[in-house]
Write an enzyme that holds these catalytic residues in place. Structure first.
Site, mmCIF file in Angstrom:
data_model
loop_
_atom_site.group_PDB
_atom_site.id
_atom_site.type_symbol
_atom_site.label_atom_id
_atom_site.label_comp_id
_atom_site.label_asym_id
_atom_site.label_seq_id
_atom_site.Cartn_x
_atom_site.Cartn_y
_atom_site.Cartn_z
ATOM 1 N N SER A 158 0.804 -1.142 -0.228
ATOM 2 C CA SER A 158 -0.017 0.274 -0.003
ATOM 3 C C SER A 158 1.106 1.405 0.025
ATOM 4 O O SER A 158 1.604 1.822 -0.957
ATOM 5 C CB SER A 158 -0.882 0.166 1.311
ATOM 6 O OG SER A 158 -2.110 1.166 0.850
ATOM 7 N N HIS A 275 -8.779 1.244 0.804
ATOM 8 C CA HIS A 275 -8.507 -0.142 -0.313
ATOM 9 C C HIS A 275 -9.737 -0.880 -0.209
ATOM 10 O O HIS A 275 -9.553 -1.778 -0.958
ATOM 11 C CB HIS A 275 -7.753 -1.506 0.329
ATOM 12 C CG HIS A 275 -6.621 -0.565 0.159
ATOM 13 N ND1 HIS A 275 -5.881 -0.123 -0.891
ATOM 14 C CD2 HIS A 275 -5.147 -0.557 1.549
ATOM 15 C CE1 HIS A 275 -4.273 0.260 -0.137
ATOM 16 N NE2 HIS A 275 -4.374 0.285 1.318
#
Length: 379
Positions: A158, A275
């Site tokens: 990420s 996400h």
């Protein structure tokens, strides 16, 4: 002159002093940032504007590499802890990185990392983790001389993908810092607009996760929440997934999970549903910022956690960064692609950069041989 250019012009004397010292990847990164800031100031540029399949359909093929190659893994949000970076206090290049980062973002990054308080570190964790992971490069250089200079590939979880692109020269350090600040603010705003959460689940063989998610959404639906969100947010390893979505849908997963093959589950201590579709507004803000962000081709191979494929050029980097906020993190798939080798071939040295040790733990689940050749760089 914009604020970003002014900050880096103030920092320029420190950076120039580095040219007289011993070279290292981190020092070169700092000098690159200085040169970028000077050219950006002259041009008036640099200010940023404010379902998932388990595996990628075409995993990246293995590449030829020297036997002493190194792979870097950069951590993401959630790896932070008060006191991180303390081991770097007597490392000049690392401390200069913290100082320069502070001049860009306008707050004392070193103080927040080392002393907290915890709630402030939580709020500013994206920038704090980004800077600490890059600063760990100098500690890695001390622990394994020559290893950082032999890096042939990198990946980040990420937020860590931003750090990987900085190391690879595709994204200038000052822009990465501003992008991390903007991304964090956009994610907080999205979480405040529609609260949600995240849940890690460990699945038994024969589990039916797709059916479970559909049942959870159906159970959570109500007149007040007609279209609940419950999605896979991260693939961590065999049988381990992180889900994200509305709180009611996650409660439904907890209630229905055992019948669908969930062995156990645990809430993730985060402030939102990252996400997943609930981050759509944050993704839009990041995408808009990227329109004004100069990017280049990576100088070393970077595997993106968005699709487990290599970032080949500036367009590819921009496309992945635009999706990095709301798309699921395909970390398991990324590790499979990163460590694909012919049977019997040795695995490269992997440096899992601090803070935190979660990336190396996950690597052990996905590829035990790669884990055997890995080292945690604690800071």
């Amino acid at each position: 002159m914009n604020s970003l250019a002014r900050a880096w012009l103030r920092a320029r004397p420190q950076l120039r002093a580095l040219s007289c010292a011993a070279d290292s990847p981190l020092r070169r990164l700092l000098r690159d940032a200085s040169a970028h800031a000077e050219s950006g100031a002259a041009a008036g540029a640099g200010e940023l504007q404010w379902a998932t399949q388990a595996y990628a359909s075409e995993p990246a093929p293995p590449r030829a590499e020297p036997p002493d190659a190194t792979v870097l893994l950069f951590p993401g949000q959630g790896a932070q802890f008060v006191g991180m970076g303390r081991r770097l206090e007597s490392t000049p290049a690392a401390r200069e990185l913290y100082e320069l980062a502070s001049s860009v973002v306008g707050w004392d990054v070193w103080r927040v990392c080392v002393s907290g308080p915890a709630d402030e570190l939580e709020r500013r964790c994206q920038t704090a983790v980004l800077v600490t992971a890059l600063a760990a490069l100098e500690h890695a250089r001390d622990l394994r001389p020559g290893a950082v200079e032999r890096v042939r590939a990198a990946a980040g979880f990420s937020l860590g993908e931003i750090a990987a692109l900085v190391f690879a020269g595709a994204l200038a350090l000052p822009h990465a810092l501003r992008l991390a600040e903007l991304r964090a603010a956009a994610m907080r705003a999205a979480a405040a607009a529609r609260p949600g959460g995240m849940l890690t689940v460990w699945l038994a063989p024969g589990a039916r996760p797709a059916a479970l998610l559909a049942a959870a959404r159906a159970r959570a639906a109500s007149p007040a929440l007609p279209a609940p969100v419950c999605e896979v947010a991260a693939y961590l390893g065999p049988g381990c997934r992180v889900l994200a979505g509305d709180a009611a849908a996650l409660r439904a997963v907890e209630a229905l999970g055992r019948a669908a093959g969930v062995r156990r589950s645990a809430r993730v201590r985060v402030a939102g549903a990252f996400h997943c579709a609930l981050m759509a507004s944050a993704e839009a803000a990041v995408r808009e910022a990227l329109r004004a962000l100069p990017l280049g081709a990576p100088r070393v191979r970077v595997l993106s956690c968005v699709d487990a494929r290599g970032v080949r050029d500036a367009a590819g980097a921009r496309r992945r960064l635009a999706r990095l906020t709301a798309a699921p993190v395909r970390w398991e798939q990324t590790l499979h692609a990163l460590y694909a080798r012919p049977r019997g071939a040795p695995q490269p040295l992997t440096l899992a950069l601090g803070p935190g040790g979660a990336l190396r733990s996950t690597l052990k689940l996905v590829n035990a041989r790669a884990w055997d050749a890995s080292l945690q760089i604690d800071v």
